[in-house]
Design a protein around this motif. Sequence first.
Motif, PDB file in Angstrom:
ATOM      1  N   ALA A  60     -19.234  53.222  60.536  1.00 38.69           N
ATOM      2  CA  ALA A  60     -19.629  53.089  61.947  1.00 38.69           C
ATOM      3  C   ALA A  60     -18.507  53.452  62.914  1.00 38.69           C
ATOM      4  N   ASP A  61     -17.305  53.669  62.398  1.00 38.22           N
ATOM      5  CA  ASP A  61     -16.143  53.908  63.260  1.00 38.22           C
ATOM      6  C   ASP A  61     -15.793  55.394  63.282  1.00 38.22           C
ATOM      7  N   PRO A  62     -16.076  56.107  64.378  1.00 42.37           N
ATOM      8  CA  PRO A  62     -15.814  57.552  64.436  1.00 42.37           C
ATOM      9  C   PRO A  62     -14.326  57.898  64.498  1.00 42.37           C
ATOM     10  N   ALA A  63     -13.467  56.903  64.643  1.00 41.05           N
ATOM     11  CA  ALA A  63     -12.034  57.176  64.745  1.00 41.05           C
ATOM     12  C   ALA A  63     -11.416  57.578  63.405  1.00 41.05           C
ATOM     13  N   TRP A  64     -12.104  57.279  62.317  1.00 37.49           N
ATOM     14  CA  TRP A  64     -11.556  57.612  61.010  1.00 37.49           C
ATOM     15  C   TRP A  64     -11.574  59.125  60.765  1.00 37.49           C
ATOM     16  N   ASP A  65     -10.533  59.621  60.087  1.00 38.98           N
ATOM     17  CA  ASP A  65     -10.473  61.021  59.666  1.00 38.98           C
ATOM     18  C   ASP A  65     -11.642  61.298  58.726  1.00 38.98           C
ATOM     19  N   PRO A  66     -12.409  62.361  58.965  1.00 40.33           N
ATOM     20  CA  PRO A  66     -13.561  62.647  58.093  1.00 40.33           C
ATOM     21  C   PRO A  66     -13.172  62.945  56.648  1.00 40.33           C
ATOM     22  N   ASP A  67     -11.896  63.237  56.401  1.00 40.44           N
ATOM     23  CA  ASP A  67     -11.434  63.517  55.037  1.00 40.44           C
ATOM     24  C   ASP A  67     -10.902  62.266  54.336  1.00 40.44           C
ATOM     25  N   THR A  68     -11.093  61.102  54.937  1.00 40.30           N
ATOM     26  CA  THR A  68     -10.649  59.849  54.318  1.00 40.30           C
ATOM     27  C   THR A  68     -11.295  59.677  52.938  1.00 40.30           C
ATOM     28  N   PHE A  69     -10.487  59.252  51.991  1.00 41.61           N
ATOM     29  CA  PHE A  69     -10.936  59.038  50.611  1.00 41.61           C
ATOM     30  C   PHE A  69     -11.141  57.544  50.394  1.00 41.61           C
ATOM     31  N   LEU A  70     -12.368  57.153  50.022  1.00 46.77           N
ATOM     32  CA  LEU A  70     -12.667  55.742  49.770  1.00 46.77           C
ATOM     33  C   LEU A  70     -12.384  55.394  48.309  1.00 46.77           C
ATOM     34  N   PHE A  71     -11.571  54.348  48.120  1.00 44.80           N
ATOM     35  CA  PHE A  71     -11.190  53.852  46.795  1.00 44.80           C
ATOM     36  C   PHE A  71     -11.766  52.450  46.691  1.00 44.80           C
ATOM     37  N   ILE A  72     -12.914  52.326  45.993  1.00 45.40           N
ATOM     38  CA  ILE A  72     -13.716  51.102  46.068  1.00 45.40           C
ATOM     39  C   ILE A  72     -13.775  50.410  44.709  1.00 45.40           C
ATOM     40  N   GLY A  73     -13.277  49.173  44.662  1.00 48.06           N
ATOM     41  CA  GLY A  73     -13.328  48.378  43.447  1.00 48.06           C
ATOM     42  C   GLY A  73     -14.426  47.320  43.542  1.00 48.06           C
ATOM     43  N   TRP A  74     -15.605  47.631  43.013  1.00 46.74           N
ATOM     44  CA  TRP A  74     -16.714  46.680  43.032  1.00 46.74           C
ATOM     45  C   TRP A  74     -16.417  45.524  42.078  1.00 46.74           C
ATOM     46  N   THR A  75     -16.941  44.362  42.399  1.00 49.42           N
ATOM     47  CA  THR A  75     -16.572  43.167  41.646  1.00 49.42           C
ATOM     48  C   THR A  75     -17.789  42.509  40.991  1.00 49.42           C
ATOM     49  N   SER A  76     -17.637  41.270  40.553  1.00 46.76           N
ATOM     50  CA  SER A  76     -18.694  40.573  39.816  1.00 46.76           C
ATOM     51  C   SER A  76     -19.971  40.497  40.652  1.00 46.76           C
ATOM     52  N   THR A  77     -21.093  40.816  40.033  1.00 47.16           N
ATOM     53  CA  THR A  77     -22.326  40.987  40.807  1.00 47.16           C
ATOM     54  C   THR A  77     -22.952  39.681  41.271  1.00 47.16           C
ATOM     55  N   ARG A 140     -23.050  62.436  53.615  1.00 46.00           N
ATOM     56  CA  ARG A 140     -22.113  62.528  54.734  1.00 46.00           C
ATOM     57  C   ARG A 140     -20.801  63.203  54.354  1.00 46.00           C
ATOM     58  N   LYS A 141     -20.742  63.701  53.113  1.00 45.44           N
ATOM     59  CA  LYS A 141     -19.571  64.433  52.602  1.00 45.44           C
ATOM     60  C   LYS A 141     -18.290  63.606  52.684  1.00 45.44           C
ATOM     61  N   ILE A 142     -18.416  62.335  52.333  1.00 42.31           N
ATOM     62  CA  ILE A 142     -17.268  61.434  52.316  1.00 42.31           C
ATOM     63  C   ILE A 142     -16.766  61.291  50.886  1.00 42.31           C
ATOM     64  N   ARG A 143     -15.524  61.646  50.686  1.00 38.64           N
ATOM     65  CA  ARG A 143     -14.929  61.569  49.352  1.00 38.64           C
ATOM     66  C   ARG A 143     -14.802  60.104  48.925  1.00 38.64           C
ATOM     67  N   HIS A 144     -15.088  59.832  47.660  1.00 37.36           N
ATOM     68  CA  HIS A 144     -15.009  58.448  47.206  1.00 37.36           C
ATOM     69  C   HIS A 144     -14.897  58.341  45.697  1.00 37.36           C
TER      70      HIS A 144
END
Length: 216
Positions: A60-77, A140-144
């Motif tokens: 939701a924040d347009p200030a972020w660089d569109p090439d930002t790489f998301l590194f997401i560690g999902w946890t216990s469900t 949205r072409k967001i690297r992750h």
Amino acid sequence: MILAIGDSNMFPACTETQDQPDPKNMVSVFSHQMNQSFRCWSKNGASNYWIEQHIEYFLADPAWDPDTFLFIGWTSTEREEWPWLYNNISVCGGPDFGMPEPTKAKFEQWKKTLTPEYMQQCTNMWHDRIHQLHIELVDRKIRHLFWCTYDNFKSINNHVTWNKNFFMPYDDTGCMSRFLESKKITAIDGDPFHYDDAAQSTWANTLFNYAKENML
């Protein structure tokens, strides 16, 4: 720029506190290997709801660089977020992470509902929700890069396509804890949920090599 979002395994690298990020934490090591600066949003005991919400903050924040790489560690469900005063309490089937006294009885009762059938329902739900989020990020072409801490989706029969953006989602040794265990790397003595600097580096380098090989 790398934006890392996750639970206590990332918290030593959190950039939203007054402490300096730990250079030996997996987030720091991964970012160094990627030759990128990073920000880290993390919380001890964070649930997937918390992680999902913070990805939404990013989107939701347009200030972020569109090439930002998301590194997401999902946890216990099974983890949840319970409202408390002006914040939320993260609850899980393990320790209570500082549960306020008035909620302890509710917490103990909730833990009794965590049957194998209920846990599988949670796994099924998060498999679907995280995949829908993956599709949005691709559109949205967001690297992750997604990965799991303590359990992944090996119990799911209906495998879906992740476009290489999820590290070993259906493998027996695909989550962090099982992967390290398969390498004969044990958790910190007296703390079965966390790992020392050498293990942090091993995991970060494994994810970096995966990201590099798959051109993420």
